[in-house]
Design an enzyme around this catalytic site. Structure first.
Site, PDB file in Angstrom:
ATOM      1  N   ASP A 223       5.108  -4.781   7.171  1.00  0.00           N
ATOM      2  CA  ASP A 223       4.477  -3.622   6.543  1.00  0.00           C
ATOM      3  C   ASP A 223       3.802  -2.734   7.590  1.00  0.00           C
ATOM      4  OD1 ASP A 223       3.534  -2.225   4.102  1.00  0.00           O
ATOM      5  OD2 ASP A 223       1.560  -2.905   4.777  1.00  0.00           O
ATOM      6  N   GLU A 253       8.722  -1.650   8.831  1.00  0.00           N
ATOM      7  CA  GLU A 253       8.607  -0.447   7.993  1.00  0.00           C
ATOM      8  C   GLU A 253       8.164   0.717   8.871  1.00  0.00           C
ATOM      9  OE1 GLU A 253       6.097   1.682   4.429  1.00  0.00           O
ATOM     10  OE2 GLU A 253       5.259  -0.033   5.484  1.00  0.00           O
ATOM     11  N   ASP A 338       7.714   2.438  -2.449  1.00  0.00           N
ATOM     12  CA  ASP A 338       6.861   3.428  -1.802  1.00  0.00           C
ATOM     13  C   ASP A 338       7.304   4.868  -2.036  1.00  0.00           C
ATOM     14  OD1 ASP A 338       4.797   1.965  -0.614  1.00  0.00           O
ATOM     15  OD2 ASP A 338       6.046   1.380   1.077  1.00  0.00           O
ATOM     16  N   ASP A 382       4.561   5.932  -7.365  1.00  0.00           N
ATOM     17  CA  ASP A 382       3.694   4.849  -7.830  1.00  0.00           C
ATOM     18  C   ASP A 382       2.666   5.395  -8.843  1.00  0.00           C
ATOM     19  OD1 ASP A 382       2.067   2.582  -7.990  1.00  0.00           O
ATOM     20  OD2 ASP A 382       0.990   3.059  -6.141  1.00  0.00           O
TER      21      ASP A 382
END
Length: 497
Positions: A223, A253, A338, A382
């Site tokens: 992440d 990421e 995301d 989100d």
């Protein structure tokens, strides 16, 4: 470069554990969850768990999936679990360590690989070492684990770990360090950022990563990897993980160009959002809803309608960024937790999604499907992109499902699509054509973004072994003395041998 061989053959499926499948085993504990089919909320829990994911492995196997990427599973007080408070315990709401053991065993029986999401840049307010400092200040032996304001450490000001409305405004003006006493990732109070130059922090994080590799996971998705701006951290991370499992896959990421991290001493690959942006731009084209696309900060300025030449140039540019082995290990995706779902980014135009899927399954790199895309789940940013999977098949888009299965079968049956050399053949107006070549095998892929049938002539010199037989999609193909004449349907793609 020692990139795991299995990755270039893999078909990944990304699972958001709280929203994918609910086993019923944990409901016996009396947990109260939101209704499964109710709209997702930022903080609500639906009750998906790892036993439920294990129960759906036959579904994934039938789809053609060979690898799973799980969003975070460790103990956390958030539904997405990027707020880790215990790096050695799988969240009890997901079934705990026993549930992960069960999922890994069942996946490995089916020859599926499983990678976990590693959140090593930041922890949560509930993380023991952080909490210890809040309680003990400068007396805490953990005071160097995070970026703390000395005035708070020494009791001259109080902590604002749960900021008041006034402190929230101060964070917006000055950031978390000045406003509430510590550095939060992106100034989010819930995510205190590790001080990764501290030897004890490095030791803790490296040992946590090693623990789960020994437990049996097949790699890490890392992440916000670029936020740990320290090559030596990731070099040591790689050495330690690979010493335990030389075939462990490490994917960072990073939303932009990533040459720094892909030299063979840090990551094997990145989540290839550069391909995401290109796929949206060409396959979505006039159907793009830029208000939705731009909800994803990492895509802003990168997505716009492209013709075939612009698209071909961008694909070539992205491929040329990295060494050859990296191209085949990149995690290619159309969307994720995301960003808004691909369907919503293209105004729910299903032809755009099909065209993008064919691209994804015919270019170098490992394709990754975000859970539910295959049955037509849509959703803006989100929390809408994190809807629960509707397991009532009457709610599925069976046409999309069949098309994705066909794409997966195509890639799985054609070695050249997994290991072959990519060569751009032609990019004219709305039609992009390329070949994949491995040993004696050569395939031609043609994508037409136009709303009309398009004709294209391709010279034999670049396609010496192509016979003109369509193995995927539909097209009129004529062999001519000096090449091929094709008529490709509107908003569609075709694969020819």
């Amino acid at each position: 470069m020692d990139i795991p061989d299995w990755v270039q053959d893999a078909i990944f499926y990304q699972i958001f554990p709280d929203r994918f499948a609910k086993s019923g085993r944990l409901a016996e504990n009396g947990f109260q969850f939101e209704a499964w089919d109710s709209p997702p909320t930022p903080h609500g829990f639906k009750g998906g768990d790892l036993y439920g994911a294990a129960e759906k492995l036959d579904y994934l196997q039938d789809l053609g999936i060979t690898a799973i990427y799980l969003n975070p599973v460790f103990a956390s007080a958030s539904n997405h679990r990027y707020h880790t408070y215990d790096y050695y315990q799988v969240d009890p709401l997901l079934g705990g360590n026993d549930a992960l053991r069960h999922l890994l065993d069942e996946a490995h029986k089916r020859k599926m690989h499983v990678i976990l999401d590693g959140v090593f840049n930041h922890a949560s307010r509930g993380f023991w070492q952080f909490h210890h400092v809040l309680e003990s200040g400068a007396a805490s032996p953990y005071k160097d684990w995070f970026h703390f304001d000395p005035d708070r450490l020494n009791g001259k000001k109080y902590w604002g770990a749960y900021p008041s409305p006034e402190e929230v405004q101060a964070i917006q003006r000055k950031g978390t360090f000045e406003a509430i006493g510590y550095q939060g990732w992106w100034n989010l109070p819930a995510l205190p950022k590790f001080k990764t130059e501290t030897p004890a922090v490095r030791k803790f994080l490296f040992e946590a990563a090693e623990h789960w590799i020994r437990f049996g996971i097949d790699g890490w998705r890392l992440d916000v990897a670029g936020e740990i701006d320290d090559d030596s951290f990731w070099q040591e991370f790689r050495r330690r993980v690979r010493a335990i499992n030389p075939e462990a896959y490490l994917v960072g990421e990073i939303w932009h160009e990533a040459q720094r991290w892909l030299q063979g001493d840090q990551f094997d690959a990145t989540m290839n959002y550069l391909i995401t942006a290109a796929a949206l731009s060409f396959c979505g084209g006039a159907h793009l809803d830029m208000n939705v696309v731009n909800q994803a900060g990492g895509l802003q300025g990168r997505v716009h309608p492209m013709n075939a030449k612009e698209f071909g140039d961008e694909i070539d540019r992205v491929h040329d960024l990295y060494p050859q082995p990296v191209k085949y290990a990149q995690l290619n995706l159309l969307d994720s937790h995301d960003m808004p779902r691909f369907l919503s980014c293209v105004s729910n135009d299903k032809d755009s999604l099909k065209l993008a899927w064919l691209l994804l399954f015919t270019i170098p790199g490992a394709p990754c499907i975000y859970y539910g895309d295959e049955i037509g789940i849509d959703g803006h940013h989100d929390p809408e992109c994190r809807k629960s999977f509707p397991w009532d098949a009457s709610r599925w888009d069976l046409d999309l499902l069949a098309y994705l299965k066909a794409c997966i079968k195509l890639r799985s049956s054609q070695p050249a699509l997994r290991k072959g050399i990519y060569s751009r053949i032609s990019s004219i107006e709305t039609v992009h054509a390329f070949s994949r070549t491995a040993s004696e095998e050569e395939l031609l892929v043609v994508l037409n973004q136009a709303n009309e049938v398009r004709s294209i002539d391709l010279a034999t010199g670049t396609l010496a072994s192509i016979q003109g037989r369509v193995i995927f999609g539909h097209a009129e193909v004529q062999k001519k003395p000096h090449g091929l004449h094709l008529k490709v349907p509107a908003r569609a793609g075709v694969v020819i041998v």
